[in-house]
Design a protein around this motif. Sequence first.
Motif, PDB file in Angstrom:
ATOM      1  N   ARG A 205       0.877  -1.166   0.039  1.00 10.32           N
ATOM      2  CA  ARG A 205      -0.012  -0.145  -0.013  1.00 10.32           C
ATOM      3  C   ARG A 205       0.820   1.205   0.003  1.00 10.32           C
ATOM      4  O   ARG A 205       1.912   1.369   0.543  1.00 10.32           O
ATOM      5  CB  ARG A 205      -0.881  -0.167   1.115  1.00 10.32           C
ATOM      6  N   PRO A 206       0.411   2.330  -0.739  1.00 13.20           N
ATOM      7  CA  PRO A 206       1.202   3.454  -0.602  1.00 13.20           C
ATOM      8  C   PRO A 206       1.048   4.100   0.425  1.00 13.20           C
ATOM      9  O   PRO A 206       0.212   3.981   1.200  1.00 13.20           O
ATOM     10  CB  PRO A 206       0.513   4.422  -1.912  1.00 13.20           C
ATOM     11  N   PRO A 207       2.300   4.785   1.029  1.00 13.34           N
ATOM     12  CA  PRO A 207       2.225   5.659   2.380  1.00 13.34           C
ATOM     13  C   PRO A 207       1.095   6.865   2.388  1.00 13.34           C
ATOM     14  O   PRO A 207       0.904   7.307   1.289  1.00 13.34           O
ATOM     15  CB  PRO A 207       3.728   6.289   2.451  1.00 13.34           C
ATOM     16  N   ARG A 208       0.411   6.889   3.534  1.00 14.60           N
ATOM     17  CA  ARG A 208      -0.646   7.963   3.766  1.00 14.60           C
ATOM     18  C   ARG A 208       0.433   8.932   4.078  1.00 14.60           C
ATOM     19  O   ARG A 208       1.454   8.864   4.734  1.00 14.60           O
ATOM     20  CB  ARG A 208      -1.467   7.507   4.656  1.00 14.60           C
ATOM     21  N   ALA A 209      -0.421  10.378   4.314  1.00 13.46           N
ATOM     22  CA  ALA A 209       0.287  11.459   4.862  1.00 13.46           C
ATOM     23  C   ALA A 209       0.811  11.182   6.193  1.00 13.46           C
ATOM     24  O   ALA A 209      -0.059  10.676   7.105  1.00 13.46           O
ATOM     25  CB  ALA A 209      -0.863  12.536   4.671  1.00 13.46           C
ATOM     26  N   GLY A 210       1.917  11.675   6.529  1.00 15.18           N
ATOM     27  CA  GLY A 210       2.430  11.441   8.103  1.00 15.18           C
ATOM     28  C   GLY A 210       3.177  10.010   8.058  1.00 15.18           C
ATOM     29  O   GLY A 210       3.692  10.098   9.197  1.00 15.18           O
ATOM     30  N   GLU A 211       2.868   9.048   7.226  1.00 13.56           N
ATOM     31  CA  GLU A 211       3.452   7.763   7.610  1.00 13.56           C
ATOM     32  C   GLU A 211       5.236   7.828   6.925  1.00 13.56           C
ATOM     33  O   GLU A 211       5.297   8.487   5.638  1.00 13.56           O
ATOM     34  CB  GLU A 211       2.790   6.670   6.890  1.00 13.56           C
ATOM     35  N   THR A 212       5.969   7.116   7.552  1.00 17.27           N
ATOM     36  CA  THR A 212       7.296   7.138   7.027  1.00 17.27           C
ATOM     37  C   THR A 212       7.726   5.457   6.874  1.00 17.27           C
ATOM     38  O   THR A 212       7.318   4.706   7.836  1.00 17.27           O
ATOM     39  CB  THR A 212       8.385   7.607   7.941  1.00 17.27           C
ATOM     40  N   ASP A 213       8.620   5.341   5.985  1.00 18.46           N
ATOM     41  CA  ASP A 213       9.019   4.128   5.803  1.00 18.46           C
ATOM     42  C   ASP A 213      10.104   3.770   6.807  1.00 18.46           C
ATOM     43  O   ASP A 213      10.958   4.346   7.338  1.00 18.46           O
ATOM     44  CB  ASP A 213      10.015   4.140   4.537  1.00 18.46           C
ATOM     45  N   GLY A 214       9.679   2.555   7.390  1.00 16.72           N
ATOM     46  CA  GLY A 214      10.498   1.821   8.347  1.00 16.72           C
ATOM     47  C   GLY A 214      10.140   2.231   9.901  1.00 16.72           C
ATOM     48  O   GLY A 214      10.728   1.831  10.834  1.00 16.72           O
ATOM     49  N   THR A 215       8.924   2.980   9.668  1.00 14.42           N
ATOM     50  CA  THR A 215       8.312   3.344  11.195  1.00 14.42           C
ATOM     51  C   THR A 215       7.011   2.832  11.203  1.00 14.42           C
ATOM     52  O   THR A 215       6.682   2.007  12.062  1.00 14.42           O
ATOM     53  CB  THR A 215       8.310   4.864  11.495  1.00 14.42           C
ATOM     54  N   ASN A 216       6.113   3.226  10.077  1.00 12.80           N
ATOM     55  CA  ASN A 216       4.876   2.572  10.269  1.00 12.80           C
ATOM     56  C   ASN A 216       4.777   1.446   9.467  1.00 12.80           C
ATOM     57  O   ASN A 216       4.294   0.526   9.980  1.00 12.80           O
ATOM     58  CB  ASN A 216       3.773   3.423   9.448  1.00 12.80           C
ATOM     59  N   TYR A 217       5.588   1.264   8.447  1.00 20.47           N
ATOM     60  CA  TYR A 217       5.466  -0.079   7.560  1.00 20.47           C
ATOM     61  C   TYR A 217       7.005   0.183   6.922  1.00 20.47           C
ATOM     62  O   TYR A 217       7.555   1.151   6.745  1.00 20.47           O
ATOM     63  CB  TYR A 217       4.389   0.130   6.429  1.00 20.47           C
ATOM     64  N   PHE A 218       7.216  -0.998   6.113  1.00 14.27           N
ATOM     65  CA  PHE A 218       8.163  -0.905   5.160  1.00 14.27           C
ATOM     66  C   PHE A 218       7.457  -0.873   3.807  1.00 14.27           C
ATOM     67  O   PHE A 218       6.877  -1.991   3.555  1.00 14.27           O
ATOM     68  CB  PHE A 218       9.137  -2.186   5.050  1.00 14.27           C
ATOM     69  N   PHE A 219       7.564   0.144   3.123  1.00 11.97           N
ATOM     70  CA  PHE A 219       6.709   0.163   1.852  1.00 11.97           C
ATOM     71  C   PHE A 219       7.492  -0.308   0.647  1.00 11.97           C
ATOM     72  O   PHE A 219       8.639   0.393   0.504  1.00 11.97           O
ATOM     73  CB  PHE A 219       6.417   1.886   1.408  1.00 11.97           C
ATOM     74  N   ILE A 220       6.971  -1.423   0.072  1.00 10.24           N
ATOM     75  CA  ILE A 220       7.847  -1.932  -0.966  1.00 10.24           C
ATOM     76  C   ILE A 220       6.674  -2.116  -2.191  1.00 10.24           C
ATOM     77  O   ILE A 220       5.742  -2.170  -2.158  1.00 10.24           O
ATOM     78  CB  ILE A 220       8.227  -3.559  -0.599  1.00 10.24           C
TER      79      ILE A 220
END
Length: 203
Positions: free
Chosen positions: A45-60
Amino acid sequence: MHTPAQREQLLFVISAPSGCGKTTLCREVLSSMPDLEFSISHTTRPPRAGETDGTNYFFISAEQFQEKLDCGEMAEWTEIYGNRYGTARRTIDELFSRGCDVLFDIDEPGARQLKGAYPNVVTVLVLPPSMETLRRRLIERGTEAGAALERRLQRAAQEIEAMRWYDFVVVNDTIPEAVDRLRSVIIAERCRRNRRSIEDLLA
Ligand code: 5GP
């Protein structure tokens, strides 16, 4: 006192239909309990506003996710509204090697897979006080209305039905009370599994 490394480490799975305040609850509990760490999932899923890679999710990407599945790197995974979400085995291994218990914010199919793959999985279902309260909270959040809201509520009821088998239920009437309940579950499970201290004491 016994350090977590001296007892079996625990996997706490927290699930809820959306609108139950699960994210806030998890955040509060994580910030106030020692030796408990959040399992950061991988998602397409693409990051939402305020979400950061490695904190909320690993976005791949979808390709990267598929590669991880093919290589057997995922401990569990699921697909929700066309996006994939999963927990890497390595994420769990790393937290265990640091002596932590692990908290997972994942859905029911994921909980089922973890339960089959690891010992000491404790499942907690977060519920709204009533379906009427859930409806009100979703309306206040303003993300859905009309038919979409009705669909979300119907889906919530189905999700709750599927989670009947969970070990614990935490009703989220007020955040402080719900945090207390969730902390109590974690503390009680830690005491239950702390059986090694009997041998240590009598040695
Ligand atoms: P969201 O897109 O709102 O962040 O998350 C949607 C749902 O995906 C939430 O109910 C969350 O519990 C679930 N979820 C997030 N990460 C994972 C995961 O790694 N595995 C599984 N099975 N579910 C996840």
